[in-house]
Design a protein around this motif. Structure first.
Motif, PDB file in Angstrom:
ATOM      1  N   LYS A 165      39.020  39.508  45.088  1.00  0.00           N
ATOM      2  CA  LYS A 165      39.623  39.042  43.309  1.00  0.00           C
ATOM      3  C   LYS A 165      38.687  39.348  43.026  1.00  0.00           C
ATOM      4  O   LYS A 165      38.503  39.557  41.485  1.00  0.00           O
ATOM      5  CB  LYS A 165      39.862  37.683  43.879  1.00  0.00           C
ATOM      6  CG  LYS A 165      41.444  37.631  44.444  1.00  0.00           C
ATOM      7  CD  LYS A 165      41.861  35.952  44.311  1.00  0.00           C
ATOM      8  CE  LYS A 165      43.449  36.299  44.696  1.00  0.00           C
ATOM      9  NZ  LYS A 165      43.524  34.649  44.798  1.00  0.00           N
ATOM     10  N   ARG A 168      37.944  42.590  41.862  1.00  0.00           N
ATOM     11  CA  ARG A 168      38.905  43.301  40.966  1.00  0.00           C
ATOM     12  C   ARG A 168      38.380  43.186  39.759  1.00  0.00           C
ATOM     13  O   ARG A 168      39.099  44.055  38.778  1.00  0.00           O
ATOM     14  CB  ARG A 168      40.427  43.116  41.509  1.00  0.00           C
ATOM     15  CG  ARG A 168      40.383  43.804  42.733  1.00  0.00           C
ATOM     16  CD  ARG A 168      42.592  43.562  43.036  1.00  0.00           C
ATOM     17  NE  ARG A 168      42.924  42.722  42.179  1.00  0.00           N
ATOM     18  CZ  ARG A 168      43.059  41.788  42.636  1.00  0.00           C
ATOM     19  NH1 ARG A 168      42.293  41.291  44.599  1.00  0.00           N
ATOM     20  NH2 ARG A 168      43.906  40.465  42.748  1.00  0.00           N
ATOM     21  N   PHE A 169      38.266  41.681  39.165  1.00  0.00           N
ATOM     22  CA  PHE A 169      38.034  40.713  37.896  1.00  0.00           C
ATOM     23  C   PHE A 169      36.713  41.743  37.100  1.00  0.00           C
ATOM     24  O   PHE A 169      36.913  42.228  36.251  1.00  0.00           O
ATOM     25  CB  PHE A 169      38.209  40.156  38.099  1.00  0.00           C
ATOM     26  CG  PHE A 169      38.520  38.960  38.242  1.00  0.00           C
ATOM     27  CD1 PHE A 169      40.151  39.041  37.902  1.00  0.00           C
ATOM     28  CD2 PHE A 169      38.403  37.521  38.756  1.00  0.00           C
ATOM     29  CE1 PHE A 169      41.265  37.936  38.069  1.00  0.00           C
ATOM     30  CE2 PHE A 169      40.171  37.242  39.656  1.00  0.00           C
ATOM     31  CZ  PHE A 169      40.826  37.276  38.197  1.00  0.00           C
ATOM     32  N   GLU A 172      37.300  45.392  36.085  1.00  0.00           N
ATOM     33  CA  GLU A 172      38.348  45.115  34.999  1.00  0.00           C
ATOM     34  C   GLU A 172      37.195  44.193  33.669  1.00  0.00           C
ATOM     35  O   GLU A 172      37.739  44.308  32.238  1.00  0.00           O
ATOM     36  CB  GLU A 172      39.356  44.357  35.094  1.00  0.00           C
ATOM     37  CG  GLU A 172      40.555  44.629  35.997  1.00  0.00           C
ATOM     38  CD  GLU A 172      41.775  44.327  36.410  1.00  0.00           C
ATOM     39  OE1 GLU A 172      41.066  42.728  35.442  1.00  0.00           O
ATOM     40  OE2 GLU A 172      42.241  44.150  37.301  1.00  0.00           O
ATOM     41  N   MET A 182      33.613  33.417  35.429  1.00  0.00           N
ATOM     42  CA  MET A 182      34.182  33.338  36.956  1.00  0.00           C
ATOM     43  C   MET A 182      34.764  32.963  37.454  1.00  0.00           C
ATOM     44  O   MET A 182      36.290  32.954  37.814  1.00  0.00           O
ATOM     45  CB  MET A 182      33.152  34.948  37.631  1.00  0.00           C
ATOM     46  CG  MET A 182      33.498  35.359  38.609  1.00  0.00           C
ATOM     47  SD  MET A 182      35.064  36.423  38.510  1.00  0.00           S
ATOM     48  CE  MET A 182      34.546  38.167  38.497  1.00  0.00           C
ATOM     49  N   LYS A 185      37.899  32.452  35.931  1.00  0.00           N
ATOM     50  CA  LYS A 185      39.529  33.362  35.487  1.00  0.00           C
ATOM     51  C   LYS A 185      39.730  32.539  37.641  1.00  0.00           C
ATOM     52  O   LYS A 185      40.779  32.988  38.174  1.00  0.00           O
ATOM     53  CB  LYS A 185      38.785  34.656  36.207  1.00  0.00           C
ATOM     54  CG  LYS A 185      38.393  35.052  34.304  1.00  0.00           C
ATOM     55  CD  LYS A 185      38.025  36.145  34.681  1.00  0.00           C
ATOM     56  CE  LYS A 185      38.592  37.248  35.307  1.00  0.00           C
ATOM     57  NZ  LYS A 185      39.336  37.904  34.032  1.00  0.00           N
TER      58      LYS A 185
END
Length: 228
Positions: A165, A168-169, A172, A182, A185
């Motif tokens: 995860k 992936r963050f 982006e 973070m 998120k």
């Protein structure tokens, strides 16, 4: 040329993955199956090398489909692409021989990296009759696109699904992110987020820099290495 079958019950996602595949050289898309039964029918009629497989399909669990297919088609490979983020299904998929386990939604860069790695491994296995330890080490290393995500032993307190995860963050976020943001998120603490970010820094996937805010206090910012 690699013959790929997409097994995905959401036609919109299947179309996205088909679009991604069309951007990759030496890939032939055999078709798209919405159900396990459709996939089995296609596999019996066509030469399929690789399945892009969802776990949750209407008529059979994806991991059960892998076992069924492997009984007759031992050389067929799998990449799991799913929203199933529990460790049991990850473990079952990897033990069943899945080349990789991708969590939805998948970025095109991540998708492409995994397919290219699969192509590289496949080509390596076909290019040499005998191997040495370096060949084996390189081959096994290719299976883990992100060091430490699944095939390597992770440090204590670093979960592979959460790590993916974070990765992936980061892909982006071209302008970087702080550990605190973070954490928001992830729905986790700043300390937890920093643990994952610093681990990625240690393996070269993320870079960290000190930036100064309005009041002059330095703040540690994390950037995806691919964005720098």
């Amino acid at each position: 040329m690699i013959n790929v079958l997409i097994v995905e019950d959401d036609f919109r996602i299947a179309d996205i993955h088909e679009k991604f595949l069309r951007e990759i050289d030496d890939v032939n898309i055999i078709g798209k199956a919405l159900r396990a039964s459709d996939a089995m029918e296609i596999i019996e009629k066509e030469q399929v090398d690789l399945l892009l497989l969802d776990i949750y399909i209407p008529d059979k669990l994806g991991t059960d489909l892998i076992h069924e297919i492997k009984k007759k088609h031992v050389d067929l490979d799998f990449i799991v692409i799913t929203a199933a983020n529990n460790t049991e299904l990850l473990d079952t998929s990897l033990k069943s021989g899945a080349f990789y386990y991708l969590l939805k939604p998948v970025s095109i860069s991540k998708f492409t990296d995994v397919i290219e790695s699969y192509k590289k491994r496949r080509k390596s296995l076909k290019s040499s009759e005998f191997v040495d330890q370096k060949f084996i080490d390189d081959l096994i290393g290719n299976k883990s696109i992100e060091r430490g995500t699944t095939s390597e032993l992770l440090p204590k307190g670093v979960n592979p699904l959460t790590l993916n995860k974070v990765i992936r963050f980061m892909e982006e976020l071209p302008n970087g992110i702080t550990a605190e943001d973070m954490g928001l998120k992830l729905g986790a603490s700043r300390t937890t987020a920093r643990r994952y970010l610093e681990y990625l820094v240690s393996i070269g996937k993320v870079k960290a820099e000190l930036e100064y805010g309005i009041v002059g206090r330095p703040e540690r910012m994390y950037f995806s290495d691919s964005k720098r």
